[in-house]
Design a protein around this motif. Sequence first.
Motif, PDB file in Angstrom:
ATOM      1  N   HIS A   8       0.829  -1.210   0.000  1.00  0.00           N
ATOM      2  CA  HIS A   8       0.000   0.000   0.000  1.00  0.00           C
ATOM      3  C   HIS A   8       0.865   1.263   0.000  1.00  0.00           C
ATOM      4  O   HIS A   8       0.485   2.266  -0.599  1.00  0.00           O
ATOM      5  CB  HIS A   8      -0.968  -0.010   1.180  1.00  0.00           C
ATOM      6  CG  HIS A   8      -2.100  -0.961   0.983  1.00  0.00           C
ATOM      7  ND1 HIS A   8      -3.160  -0.695   0.154  1.00  0.00           N
ATOM      8  CD2 HIS A   8      -2.322  -2.201   1.486  1.00  0.00           C
ATOM      9  CE1 HIS A   8      -4.003  -1.718   0.156  1.00  0.00           C
ATOM     10  NE2 HIS A   8      -3.509  -2.654   0.959  1.00  0.00           N
ATOM     11  N   LEU A   9       2.004   1.195   0.647  1.00  0.00           N
ATOM     12  CA  LEU A   9       2.937   2.320   0.611  1.00  0.00           C
ATOM     13  C   LEU A   9       3.382   2.574  -0.827  1.00  0.00           C
ATOM     14  O   LEU A   9       3.378   3.714  -1.289  1.00  0.00           O
ATOM     15  CB  LEU A   9       4.139   2.022   1.509  1.00  0.00           C
ATOM     16  CG  LEU A   9       5.283   3.023   1.505  1.00  0.00           C
ATOM     17  CD1 LEU A   9       4.815   4.387   1.991  1.00  0.00           C
ATOM     18  CD2 LEU A   9       6.424   2.518   2.374  1.00  0.00           C
ATOM     19  N   SER A  10       3.721   1.518  -1.537  1.00  0.00           N
ATOM     20  CA  SER A  10       4.159   1.644  -2.933  1.00  0.00           C
ATOM     21  C   SER A  10       3.076   2.206  -3.837  1.00  0.00           C
ATOM     22  O   SER A  10       3.365   2.927  -4.785  1.00  0.00           O
ATOM     23  CB  SER A  10       4.597   0.283  -3.482  1.00  0.00           C
ATOM     24  OG  SER A  10       5.725  -0.171  -2.806  1.00  0.00           O
ATOM     25  N   ASP A  15      -2.403   6.082   4.302  1.00  0.00           N
ATOM     26  CA  ASP A  15      -3.181   5.882   5.528  1.00  0.00           C
ATOM     27  C   ASP A  15      -3.288   4.390   5.860  1.00  0.00           C
ATOM     28  O   ASP A  15      -3.063   3.977   6.996  1.00  0.00           O
ATOM     29  CB  ASP A  15      -4.579   6.486   5.401  1.00  0.00           C
ATOM     30  CG  ASP A  15      -4.550   7.981   5.165  1.00  0.00           C
ATOM     31  OD1 ASP A  15      -3.499   8.605   5.416  1.00  0.00           O
ATOM     32  OD2 ASP A  15      -5.571   8.518   4.731  1.00  0.00           O
ATOM     33  N   LEU A  16      -3.641   3.602   4.873  1.00  0.00           N
ATOM     34  CA  LEU A  16      -3.774   2.165   5.088  1.00  0.00           C
ATOM     35  C   LEU A  16      -2.413   1.525   5.369  1.00  0.00           C
ATOM     36  O   LEU A  16      -2.295   0.634   6.212  1.00  0.00           O
ATOM     37  CB  LEU A  16      -4.445   1.498   3.894  1.00  0.00           C
ATOM     38  CG  LEU A  16      -4.760   0.007   4.026  1.00  0.00           C
ATOM     39  CD1 LEU A  16      -5.581  -0.280   5.293  1.00  0.00           C
ATOM     40  CD2 LEU A  16      -5.486  -0.485   2.790  1.00  0.00           C
ATOM     41  N   ALA A  18       0.127   2.889   6.909  1.00  0.00           N
ATOM     42  CA  ALA A  18       0.494   3.203   8.300  1.00  0.00           C
ATOM     43  C   ALA A  18      -0.282   2.318   9.264  1.00  0.00           C
ATOM     44  O   ALA A  18       0.277   1.758  10.218  1.00  0.00           O
ATOM     45  CB  ALA A  18       0.236   4.683   8.589  1.00  0.00           C
ATOM     46  N   PHE A  19      -1.581   2.170   9.027  1.00  0.00           N
ATOM     47  CA  PHE A  19      -2.408   1.328   9.877  1.00  0.00           C
ATOM     48  C   PHE A  19      -1.910  -0.122   9.857  1.00  0.00           C
ATOM     49  O   PHE A  19      -1.772  -0.763  10.907  1.00  0.00           O
ATOM     50  CB  PHE A  19      -3.875   1.383   9.425  1.00  0.00           C
ATOM     51  CG  PHE A  19      -4.739   0.348  10.091  1.00  0.00           C
ATOM     52  CD1 PHE A  19      -5.109   0.492  11.420  1.00  0.00           C
ATOM     53  CD2 PHE A  19      -5.163  -0.763   9.396  1.00  0.00           C
ATOM     54  CE1 PHE A  19      -5.905  -0.476  12.038  1.00  0.00           C
ATOM     55  CE2 PHE A  19      -5.951  -1.730  10.004  1.00  0.00           C
ATOM     56  CZ  PHE A  19      -6.316  -1.580  11.331  1.00  0.00           C
ATOM     57  N   LEU A  20      -1.634  -0.657   8.683  1.00  0.00           N
ATOM     58  CA  LEU A  20      -1.187  -2.040   8.574  1.00  0.00           C
ATOM     59  C   LEU A  20       0.189  -2.247   9.205  1.00  0.00           C
ATOM     60  O   LEU A  20       0.470  -3.323   9.747  1.00  0.00           O
ATOM     61  CB  LEU A  20      -1.192  -2.490   7.117  1.00  0.00           C
ATOM     62  CG  LEU A  20      -2.575  -2.684   6.502  1.00  0.00           C
ATOM     63  CD1 LEU A  20      -2.465  -2.939   4.998  1.00  0.00           C
ATOM     64  CD2 LEU A  20      -3.315  -3.824   7.190  1.00  0.00           C
ATOM     65  N   ALA A  21       1.045  -1.232   9.154  1.00  0.00           N
ATOM     66  CA  ALA A  21       2.346  -1.335   9.823  1.00  0.00           C
ATOM     67  C   ALA A  21       2.150  -1.476  11.326  1.00  0.00           C
ATOM     68  O   ALA A  21       2.794  -2.305  11.980  1.00  0.00           O
ATOM     69  CB  ALA A  21       3.205  -0.116   9.502  1.00  0.00           C
ATOM     70  N   GLU A  22       1.237  -0.701  11.871  1.00  0.00           N
ATOM     71  CA  GLU A  22       0.956  -0.802  13.306  1.00  0.00           C
ATOM     72  C   GLU A  22       0.365  -2.164  13.630  1.00  0.00           C
ATOM     73  O   GLU A  22       0.749  -2.798  14.617  1.00  0.00           O
ATOM     74  CB  GLU A  22      -0.009   0.303  13.751  1.00  0.00           C
ATOM     75  CG  GLU A  22      -0.214   0.379  15.259  1.00  0.00           C
ATOM     76  CD  GLU A  22      -1.133  -0.688  15.820  1.00  0.00           C
ATOM     77  OE1 GLU A  22      -0.981  -1.019  17.018  1.00  0.00           O
ATOM     78  OE2 GLU A  22      -2.007  -1.210  15.087  1.00  0.00           O
ATOM     79  N   ARG A  93       3.835  10.397   2.433  1.00  0.00           N
ATOM     80  CA  ARG A  93       4.745   9.329   2.026  1.00  0.00           C
ATOM     81  C   ARG A  93       5.941   9.161   2.960  1.00  0.00           C
ATOM     82  O   ARG A  93       6.210   8.048   3.433  1.00  0.00           O
ATOM     83  CB  ARG A  93       5.227   9.573   0.603  1.00  0.00           C
ATOM     84  CG  ARG A  93       6.096   8.456   0.102  1.00  0.00           C
ATOM     85  CD  ARG A  93       6.486   8.654  -1.351  1.00  0.00           C
ATOM     86  NE  ARG A  93       7.857   8.195  -1.473  1.00  0.00           N
ATOM     87  CZ  ARG A  93       8.798   8.818  -2.109  1.00  0.00           C
ATOM     88  NH1 ARG A  93       8.556   9.944  -2.732  1.00  0.00           N
ATOM     89  NH2 ARG A  93      10.005   8.337  -2.166  1.00  0.00           N
ATOM     90  N   GLU A  94       6.662  10.228   3.227  1.00  0.00           N
ATOM     91  CA  GLU A  94       7.877  10.112   4.035  1.00  0.00           C
ATOM     92  C   GLU A  94       7.581   9.607   5.446  1.00  0.00           C
ATOM     93  O   GLU A  94       8.306   8.770   5.979  1.00  0.00           O
ATOM     94  CB  GLU A  94       8.615  11.446   4.084  1.00  0.00           C
ATOM     95  CG  GLU A  94       9.295  11.788   2.786  1.00  0.00           C
ATOM     96  CD  GLU A  94      10.050  13.110   2.853  1.00  0.00           C
ATOM     97  OE1 GLU A  94      10.111  13.726   3.929  1.00  0.00           O
ATOM     98  OE2 GLU A  94      10.573  13.504   1.807  1.00  0.00           O
TER      99      GLU A  94
END
Length: 113
Positions: A8-10, A15-16, A18-22, A93-94
Motif C-alpha cells: 500500500h505504501l508503494s 493511511d492504510l 500506516a495502519f497495517l504497519a501498526e 509518504r515520508e
Amino acid sequence: MLSASEKHLSSGDYDLAAFLAEQAAQLFLKYKVFTLTGEVPRTYSLRTLLQVLAVVLSAEDEVRGFVRENRSLLIRLEEAYIASRYLFRRYEREETEELVAFARRLMEFVGGL
C-alpha cells in the motif's frame, strides 16, 4: 500485514499502509507474548506489549533502552491505530515510509531478544 503495508505504501495509500504497519507490529508482539505465556494481552499499546515481553524474557534493560531511543516512533505508530478509527488523519509518504521501516525494525529487535 507488513508486506501488505509495504504494498500500500508503494501504491500511495499511505493511511492504510500506516495502519497495517501498526497492526503488523501489534500482532507480532501479541504472538510473541502468547507463545511465551499462553495468554493474549488485552491491549493495543505497543509500549505496554514491549513491557510485558521485557518481563517475560528478563530483558528489561534492553527493552527500556529500545523504548527510550524510539519513544516518538512508538507513539506515532500507536497513533496510526487510533487515527484509523477515531481521528481524521492523513499520512504523507515520508512519514509512512518511516513508520513501515520502524515496524520492521521493532519486529527484528524483538525477534533478537
